[in-house]
Write an enzyme that holds these catalytic residues in place. Structure first.
Site, mmCIF file in Angstrom:
data_model
loop_
_atom_site.group_PDB
_atom_site.id
_atom_site.type_symbol
_atom_site.label_atom_id
_atom_site.label_comp_id
_atom_site.label_asym_id
_atom_site.label_seq_id
_atom_site.Cartn_x
_atom_site.Cartn_y
_atom_site.Cartn_z
ATOM 1 N N LYS A 167 52.927 69.776 -33.248
ATOM 2 C CA LYS A 167 53.554 68.868 -34.224
ATOM 3 C C LYS A 167 52.506 68.269 -35.160
ATOM 4 C CE LYS A 167 55.060 66.191 -30.938
ATOM 5 N NZ LYS A 167 54.491 66.820 -29.720
ATOM 6 N N ARG A 215 61.834 59.440 -29.540
ATOM 7 C CA ARG A 215 61.626 60.110 -28.256
ATOM 8 C C ARG A 215 62.704 59.751 -27.251
ATOM 9 N NH1 ARG A 215 55.646 60.818 -28.872
ATOM 10 N NH2 ARG A 215 54.961 61.971 -27.070
ATOM 11 N N ARG A 234 41.724 70.567 -26.747
ATOM 12 C CA ARG A 234 41.859 69.893 -28.049
ATOM 13 C C ARG A 234 40.753 68.865 -28.284
ATOM 14 N NH1 ARG A 234 47.363 66.967 -29.524
ATOM 15 N NH2 ARG A 234 47.068 66.011 -27.497
ATOM 16 N N ARG A 243 53.408 63.442 -19.109
ATOM 17 C CA ARG A 243 53.913 63.514 -20.493
ATOM 18 C C ARG A 243 55.034 64.551 -20.594
ATOM 19 N NH1 ARG A 243 48.340 64.498 -23.379
ATOM 20 N NH2 ARG A 243 49.558 64.718 -25.280
HETATM 21 P P1 AP5 Z 1 48.725 69.432 -31.680
HETATM 22 O O1 AP5 Z 1 49.251 69.829 -33.005
HETATM 23 O O2 AP5 Z 1 47.631 68.419 -31.657
HETATM 24 O O3 AP5 Z 1 49.930 69.041 -30.679
HETATM 25 P P2 AP5 Z 1 51.064 67.925 -30.757
HETATM 26 O O4 AP5 Z 1 52.385 68.608 -30.662
HETATM 27 O O5 AP5 Z 1 50.854 67.027 -31.931
HETATM 28 O O6 AP5 Z 1 50.796 67.219 -29.369
HETATM 29 P P3 AP5 Z 1 50.489 65.706 -28.959
HETATM 30 O O7 AP5 Z 1 49.774 65.812 -27.648
HETATM 31 O O8 AP5 Z 1 49.798 64.945 -30.022
HETATM 32 O O9 AP5 Z 1 51.921 65.188 -28.764
HETATM 33 P P4 AP5 Z 1 52.388 64.108 -27.784
HETATM 34 O O10 AP5 Z 1 53.808 64.101 -28.188
HETATM 35 O O11 AP5 Z 1 52.158 64.247 -26.347
HETATM 36 O O12 AP5 Z 1 51.416 62.896 -28.110
HETATM 37 P P5 AP5 Z 1 51.621 61.598 -28.964
HETATM 38 O O13 AP5 Z 1 50.327 61.310 -29.593
HETATM 39 O O14 AP5 Z 1 52.837 61.700 -29.819
HETATM 40 O O15 AP5 Z 1 48.215 70.750 -30.929
HETATM 41 C C1 AP5 Z 1 47.608 70.686 -29.644
HETATM 42 C C2 AP5 Z 1 46.381 71.628 -29.582
HETATM 43 O O16 AP5 Z 1 46.810 72.977 -29.735
HETATM 44 C C3 AP5 Z 1 45.372 71.386 -30.701
HETATM 45 O O17 AP5 Z 1 44.096 71.545 -30.171
HETATM 46 C C4 AP5 Z 1 45.679 72.458 -31.754
HETATM 47 O O18 AP5 Z 1 44.518 72.860 -32.446
HETATM 48 C C5 AP5 Z 1 46.231 73.584 -30.896
HETATM 49 N N1 AP5 Z 1 47.330 74.296 -31.557
HETATM 50 C C6 AP5 Z 1 48.303 73.756 -32.348
HETATM 51 N N2 AP5 Z 1 49.158 74.699 -32.745
HETATM 52 C C7 AP5 Z 1 48.727 75.857 -32.166
HETATM 53 C C8 AP5 Z 1 49.214 77.203 -32.189
HETATM 54 N N3 AP5 Z 1 50.319 77.531 -32.882
HETATM 55 N N4 AP5 Z 1 48.547 78.142 -31.458
HETATM 56 C C9 AP5 Z 1 47.435 77.813 -30.757
HETATM 57 N N5 AP5 Z 1 46.916 76.560 -30.712
HETATM 58 C C10 AP5 Z 1 47.567 75.591 -31.404
HETATM 59 O O19 AP5 Z 1 51.969 60.483 -27.844
HETATM 60 C C11 AP5 Z 1 50.987 59.991 -26.948
HETATM 61 C C12 AP5 Z 1 51.545 58.840 -26.106
HETATM 62 O O20 AP5 Z 1 51.949 57.745 -26.973
HETATM 63 C C13 AP5 Z 1 52.812 59.151 -25.305
HETATM 64 O O21 AP5 Z 1 52.484 59.746 -24.072
HETATM 65 C C14 AP5 Z 1 53.435 57.746 -25.154
HETATM 66 O O22 AP5 Z 1 52.765 56.990 -24.166
HETATM 67 C C15 AP5 Z 1 53.142 57.095 -26.487
HETATM 68 N N6 AP5 Z 1 54.211 57.299 -27.488
HETATM 69 C C16 AP5 Z 1 54.083 57.972 -28.688
HETATM 70 N N7 AP5 Z 1 55.234 57.959 -29.353
HETATM 71 C C17 AP5 Z 1 56.128 57.265 -28.603
HETATM 72 C C18 AP5 Z 1 57.500 56.924 -28.752
HETATM 73 N N8 AP5 Z 1 58.186 57.301 -29.845
HETATM 74 N N9 AP5 Z 1 58.116 56.211 -27.764
HETATM 75 C C19 AP5 Z 1 57.434 55.824 -26.682
HETATM 76 N N10 AP5 Z 1 56.127 56.112 -26.449
HETATM 77 C C20 AP5 Z 1 55.479 56.825 -27.408
#
Ligand code: AP5
Length: 244
Positions: free
Chosen positions: A44, A119, A158, A202
């Protein structure tokens, strides 16, 4: 001048000119609200950074905003820290407040890409209320579909540049110099929650709480599934096709 206003004389001409050109290009773009939903590591964040520039949208990543608040030890960050560290969801009220505030930024006038939000179904309902107040409609919900077994390798490899949200991967998207951001030359870091153990919580939160959000939007006919197992470039091409 108030402490929050910016003195334009201090900004280099090149930056001002680039911003002006960006605004002129964006003036003809339609307003959009794109929601990205997918498990951790599904891509994402990677795709948001590409499409936000192409479609003049602002990227509202709740995870990035929460981590910034945690590291700055703001009152919000202190409340969110425990849940973020454990990979659990923080309370709906806290996140809804962050998004409501962020949507008012001038850079969001052409629309936004909430990433990692909503979420829960409660968050989705609150977002509907916020958008109704602004007279904005959700254009598409992009669901990044991917098998759980692929995610551990993506998450543990990552590296991120916290200031911009750019993410790299030791194997799939390596920076030019290991540990260094390609654009700014600043150091990259690994997220505290990017471990195999925290990934399990997660993913559990995703399956238990966020999959119902996909059903919520499916009933409204808004969801487009993307095969997020493809290469980053192929996923971008698929998104362009969906948005064209
Ligand atoms: P990347 O694009 O970084 O992945 P992502 O989908 O953005 O994953 P996140 O881990 O950031 O999502 P998340 O939802 O767990 O975390 P968030 O920060 O929102 O890609 C990952 C890796 O793969 C990278 O190294 C990239 O280079 C590689 N890659 C990408 N695409 C690829 C491909 N096609 N092929 C190969 N490699 C690829 O949330 C973190 C925490 O915040 C949560 O756990 C929670 O505690 C809190 N939180 C956030 N939002 C909320 C909410 N709305 N409500 C409640 N708590 C929340």
């Amino acid at each position: 001048m108030s402490s929050s206003s910016v003195n334009l004389e201090e900004i280099p001409s090149e930056s001002l000119m680039n911003e002006l050109l960006r605004r002129m290009k964006c003036a003809s773009k339609p307003e959009n609200c794109l929601i990205l939903i997918g498990p951790p590591g599904s891509g994402k964040g990677t795709q948001s950074l590409v499409i936000k520039d192409e479609y003049c949208l602002c990227h509202l990543a709740t995870g990035d905003m929460l981590r910034a608040a945690v590291s700055a030890k703001t009152p919000l960050g202190i409340k969110a820290k425990e849940a973020v560290d454990k990979g659990e969801l923080v309370s709906d009220d806290l996140v809804v407040g962050i998004i409501d505030e962020a949507m008012k930024k001038p850079s969001c006038h052409k629309g936004f890409i909430p990433d990692g939000f909503p979420r829960t179904v409660v968050q989705a309902q609150k977002l509907d209320e916020m958008l109704d107040r602004q007279g904005v409609k959700i254009d598409k919900v992009l669901y990044f579909e991917i098998d759980d077994s692929i995610l551990e390798e993506r998450i543990t490899g990552r590296w991120i540049h916290p200031a911009s949200g750019r993410s790299y991967h030791t194997e799939f998207a390596p920076p030019k110099i290991p540990g260094v951001d390609d654009v700014t030359g600043e150091s990259l870091i690994q997220r505290k929650d990017d471990t195999a153990a925290v990934l399990r919580s997660r993913l559990e939160a995703f399956h238990k709480q966020t999959e119902s959000v996909i059903n919520y939007y499916s009933k409204k006919g808004l969801v487009t599934k993307l095969n997020a197992e493809k290469s980053p470039k192929d996923v971008t091409d698929d998104i362009r096709k969906v948005l064209s």
